[in-house]
Design an enzyme around this catalytic site. Sequence first.
Site, PDB file in Angstrom:
ATOM      1  N   ARG A 111       0.942  -1.342  -0.027  1.00  0.00           N
ATOM      2  CA  ARG A 111      -0.429  -0.150   0.015  1.00  0.00           C
ATOM      3  C   ARG A 111       1.080   1.338  -0.437  1.00  0.00           C
ATOM      4  O   ARG A 111       0.710   2.373  -0.847  1.00  0.00           O
ATOM      5  CB  ARG A 111      -0.801   0.105   1.198  1.00  0.00           C
ATOM      6  N   CYS A 134     -26.986  -3.347  -7.637  1.00  0.00           N
ATOM      7  CA  CYS A 134     -28.034  -3.763  -6.337  1.00  0.00           C
ATOM      8  C   CYS A 134     -27.240  -3.982  -4.464  1.00  0.00           C
ATOM      9  O   CYS A 134     -27.535  -5.229  -4.498  1.00  0.00           O
ATOM     10  CB  CYS A 134     -28.191  -4.750  -7.377  1.00  0.00           C
ATOM     11  N   GLU A 135     -27.072  -3.364  -4.040  1.00  0.00           N
ATOM     12  CA  GLU A 135     -26.787  -3.186  -2.818  1.00  0.00           C
ATOM     13  C   GLU A 135     -26.470  -2.090  -2.185  1.00  0.00           C
ATOM     14  O   GLU A 135     -25.798  -0.911  -2.536  1.00  0.00           O
ATOM     15  CB  GLU A 135     -25.292  -3.945  -2.951  1.00  0.00           C
TER      16      GLU A 135
END
Length: 463
Positions: free
Chosen positions: A323, A391-392
Site C-alpha cells: 500500500r 444492487c446493494e
Amino acid sequence: MSRSAHPAGPRHADVLPEGHYSGPPADLNALDPQIWARTVVRADTGAVTVGGLDVRDLAEEFGTPAYFLDESDFRERCRAWRDAFGSEADVFYAGKAFLSRAVVRWLHEEGLNLDVCSAGELHTALAAGMPADRIALHGNNKSTSEIRQAVEAGVGRIVLDSFQEIARVAHLARELGTVQKVQIRVTVGVEAHTHEFIATAHEDQKFGLALADGQAAEAVRRVLQLDSLELLGIHSHIGSQIFDTSGFEVAAHRVVGLLRQVRDEHGVELPEIDLGGGLGIAYTSEDDPREPHEIAKALGDIVTGECRAAGLSVPRLSVEPGRAIVGPTAFTLYEVGTVKELEGLRTYVSVDGGMSDNIRTALYDAEYSVSLVSRTSEAEPMLSRVVGKHCESGDIVVKDAFLPADLAPGDLLAVPATGAYCRSMASNYNHALRPPVVAVRNGEARVIVRRETEEDLARLDVG
Ligand SMILES: *Cc1c(COP(=O)(O)O)cnc(C)c1O
C-alpha cells in the site's frame, strides 16, 4: 442554481459518525498533496491534471470509471524505500496491492524485490522479467502445484506458514534436486492497525506459527533438520494501515527472542529478519503517514538495539510495503450519474462504478476522500455520500464527503489513494466490466491493464 446548499451546521454534525471531521474543508477546490499522487494539480482551467494531462481528456479517451496511476510517483516511492533502507536491507513490494507486467518492470528497474502469493502473481512476475531470486512466495495454503512452480523457477525464498508446508516444500525441493531458501512466518501476538496495537500472548488468526506456544521454535527445529531447505530467517507481518512503529518494536523484540533461542539451542545465528508490510498512507487529510526514511531509521534502530541486547549479530532486514508504494499513486475517475437529495440527511451522489472497483469501503469501512475534478465550483459544500451503481445498499465509495452543492450529472469525481487493493480486489459483480489502469507519465497516458469487455465475460460463460 444549487438544489439546496447544505452548509455544515449542527444538523449535519448529527449525521457524521463520532470522531469524524465535523465540517467541510475550507476550500472544496483545494487538493491536499498528502492524499493525491505527486503530479496531480488543479490547472488554471479549473480542471485537475495528472502528469500534465487534463482529466476531462483522459475521461474522453479512456472512459470512466478508470484508475489513473502516476508512474513517476510510483518510481519515486520505490526509490525512496530502496534508498531509505540502503544496501543493508531488502525492500519487497507486496504484489497483492496491485500487480501488472508494467508494475513488475518498474520494480525491477528501480531495484525492488517482489512478494507474490499465488501462481497467478508468480506468472505475472516471471513473465515481466523479474529475476526469480528476487521473488518471495507467501500464502497460508500454497498448493503443491504453486510450490512446485516456485521451486522450479528458483524463487529467492518461500515463506513457510505451517508444519504441513514445511514437509511439502522440503519434499518438492528434494524431488527437484535443489535446496530451497525459506523463512518461517511467525505470529508474535501483535495486532496492529492505524495508531493502536494490541500485544497479546496469543493470536487468533490463520497465518503463521505462534511464538507463544512454541510452534515457531518447533518449526525452526524441523526446518534445520531438512537437507533440502535452507533457513534464512524469521518473518513477521503484524497488520495493515499502521502509522506508528511501536507495534513493530514489540514484534522485533519477540522475533529477536526467537533468534536468541535458536542460537542457544542449535548454535545457529539466522541471517535474516523480515518485518513485513502494513505501513499506512493518507486516505484523508486526517491521516499523517511517516516517510520511508523515518520508518527505515526506526526499524533499523529497533532491530539493532534488540540484537545487541541479545548478543546477536544484526541480521539482514527486509520489509514488504505494498500500500505505501502504490496506494497514493493512483486515483479512480468516475462520472456522476444522479444526484439525489434526502432532505435533512445527506445527498446521495451515484457514480458509474462502485463496490466492483473499490470494495474497501464496504469491506473494511475504509475512509476515502473525493473531489470534483472536471471544474471548480464556488457553491456551498453539501454533505454527500458517493455511492456506486450496484444492487446493494452497502455499495458505498465514500461514506461522508463534502462536495459542492451545484454538482450535476456529467461532472467528474476523483477518489484519490486507490492504487492499492482496489483494482486487485475488483470484481465482476452485476457483470460489471473491471476498469482499466492507465499509467500517466510526462504528458503521456498508456493503458497497462485494459478495460474488460462483454466478450471477456462471455468467454468464461461456456453455457
Ligand atoms: C499484505 C501483506 C503485505 C503488504 O501489506 P501493505 O499493507 O500493503 O503494506 C506485506 N507482507 C505480507 C506478508 C502481507 O500479507
